[in-house]
Design an enzyme around this catalytic site. Structure first.
Site, PDB file in Angstrom:
ATOM      1  N   SER A   1      -6.327  -1.681  14.292  1.00  0.00           N
ATOM      2  CA  SER A   1      -6.679  -0.359  14.801  1.00  0.00           C
ATOM      3  C   SER A   1      -6.041  -0.141  16.177  1.00  0.00           C
ATOM      4  O   SER A   1      -4.833  -0.209  16.318  1.00  0.00           O
ATOM      5  CB  SER A   1      -8.202  -0.200  14.831  1.00  0.00           C
ATOM      6  OG  SER A   1      -8.575   1.143  14.984  1.00  0.00           O
TER       7      SER A   1
ATOM      8  N   HIS B   1     -11.179   2.302   6.709  1.00  0.00           N
ATOM      9  CA  HIS B   1     -10.698   1.821   8.002  1.00  0.00           C
ATOM     10  C   HIS B   1     -11.129   0.374   8.183  1.00  0.00           C
ATOM     11  O   HIS B   1     -12.294   0.075   8.426  1.00  0.00           O
ATOM     12  CB  HIS B   1     -11.248   2.683   9.143  1.00  0.00           C
ATOM     13  CG  HIS B   1     -10.617   2.373  10.470  1.00  0.00           C
ATOM     14  ND1 HIS B   1      -9.324   2.738  10.792  1.00  0.00           N
ATOM     15  CD2 HIS B   1     -11.091   1.697  11.551  1.00  0.00           C
ATOM     16  CE1 HIS B   1      -9.036   2.318  12.010  1.00  0.00           C
ATOM     17  NE2 HIS B   1     -10.088   1.680  12.491  1.00  0.00           N
TER      18      HIS B   1
ATOM     19  N   ASP C   1      -8.112   5.969   4.600  1.00  0.00           N
ATOM     20  CA  ASP C   1      -8.639   5.657   5.932  1.00  0.00           C
ATOM     21  C   ASP C   1      -9.068   6.958   6.612  1.00  0.00           C
ATOM     22  O   ASP C   1      -8.228   7.820   6.887  1.00  0.00           O
ATOM     23  CB  ASP C   1      -7.549   4.964   6.760  1.00  0.00           C
ATOM     24  CG  ASP C   1      -8.031   4.484   8.127  1.00  0.00           C
ATOM     25  OD1 ASP C   1      -9.067   4.991   8.611  1.00  0.00           O
ATOM     26  OD2 ASP C   1      -7.353   3.622   8.716  1.00  0.00           O
TER      27      ASP C   1
END
Length: 332
Positions: A133, A288, A260
């Site tokens: 991320s 995610h 996502d």
């Protein structure tokens, strides 16, 4: 995958039991008077070392870190989980904290790790990096900025669920069900920011921080000015990794699920946006940093196994090029 849907894949892993990982923590003093904490997973002497950079408000206890470390431990690989400033459970010392484009911090950490490896006599062991991320965005940006020079420090990279276009990600998180994730992040971000006012009372208006309901508002008020950007737009524009992908010279795998909720599919890079060293994998499912695998009640094994598989491929290439052996990878 038995559980389908971007939100389900994102949220469910938070509720799964996490194995205990025997970390050894070290505190590293930074040149500006601040510090970061590194959690080390020991392994075989000649095993590769994987340096992991977590996501926004993550830590070595995040589900995606723990599941990955569990597999590394099983196969005898070494790892270092880098906590960004203020993410290890101890407040950092300076007004600044960390941000999605802090490639300078990535560089300092990887340089020091390489020095450490040489001093320990492991200079021939492979060093790989994983960025998740926010950490993946900073890592990819560093790769693009460094170009061929990055090959001095790492042998391969896997970046997972990356907000490659920060404006697109910020807009996606600003409405609808996605505000649930925003509130989750802002809960700790605002608490940390207000806590800094005890030492630095003139940083910003605590009432304004408390009133933030989107990441844009928080980045505009806190993240951008504390890290030298004019505003949130300037921060997002300068820090996004997507424009840098075409300059990457290290073998790199980017894994982003199509569903996502943080990163809309239309903003994902295509083959024309990246260098020949970058492999793009866009599974339909995964959410995610979810990638929950079957059977029920689910296992977080798909992503760690994909990471090990990719690094194993790079290790085989290193053997062919240098003649040096790399520990065999066994995945049960």
């Amino acid at each position: 995958m038995w559980l389908r849907g971007g939100h389900a894949q994102t949220i469910y892993p938070y509720f799964l039991a996490r194995p205990s990982i025997p970390y050894r923590r070290e505190r590293w003093e930074l040149d500006d008077g601040d510090f970061i904490d590194i959690d080390w997973l020991e392994g075989a002497m000649d095993a590769p070392l994987i340096v992991l950079f977590h996501g926004l408000e993550g830590s070595s206890n995040s589900h995606y870190v723990v599941s990955t470390m569990a597999l590394f431990r099983e196969i005898g690989w070494r790892a270092a989980v880098v906590h960004f400033r203020g993410c290890s459970g101890s407040p950092n010392r300076l007004p600044r904290a960390y941000h999605a484009g802090d490639s300078a911090e990535i560089h300092w950490i990887l340089e020091r790790i390489n020095i450490r490896e040489r001093q320990s006599g492991r200079q021939h062991s492979s060093i790989y990096a994983v960025g998740v991320s926010l950490g993946g965005n900073a890592l990819l940006k560093w790769l693009g900025e460094q170009g061929r020079q990055a090959c001095r420090l790492i042998d391969g990279v896997v970046a997972v669920s990356v907000p490659l276009d920060l404006a697109a990600a910020g807009n996606a998180l600003a409405s609808g069900f996605n505000l649930l994730y925003t509130r989750h992040f802002l809960d700790t971000l605002k608490r940390k920011a207000v806590g800094k006012l005890d030492l630095f009372p003139d940083l910003f208006d605590p009432a304004a921080v408390g009133a933030c309901t989107t990441l844009y508002e928080f980045d505009n008020l806190v993240t951008a000015p504390l890290h030298g950007f004019r505003n949130a737009e300037d921060y997002w524009n300068q820090s996004s990794s997507k424009p840098w992908l075409k300059y990457i010279e290290v073998p790199t795998l980017i894994v982003n699920a199509i569903n996502d909720p943080f990163m809309p599919p239309h903003a994902l890079p295509t083959s024309g946006d990246v260098s020949s060293m970058v492999v793009l994998e866009y599974p339909n499912e995964g959410g995610h940093v979810g990638f929950l695998d079957s059977p029920f009640p689910g296992r977080l094994t798909w992503l760690p196994e994909r990471i090990v598989s990719f690094f194993g491929e790079q290790g085989s290439r290193i053997v062919l090029q240098t003649g040096e052996a790399m520990p065999a990878t066994q995945i049960s």
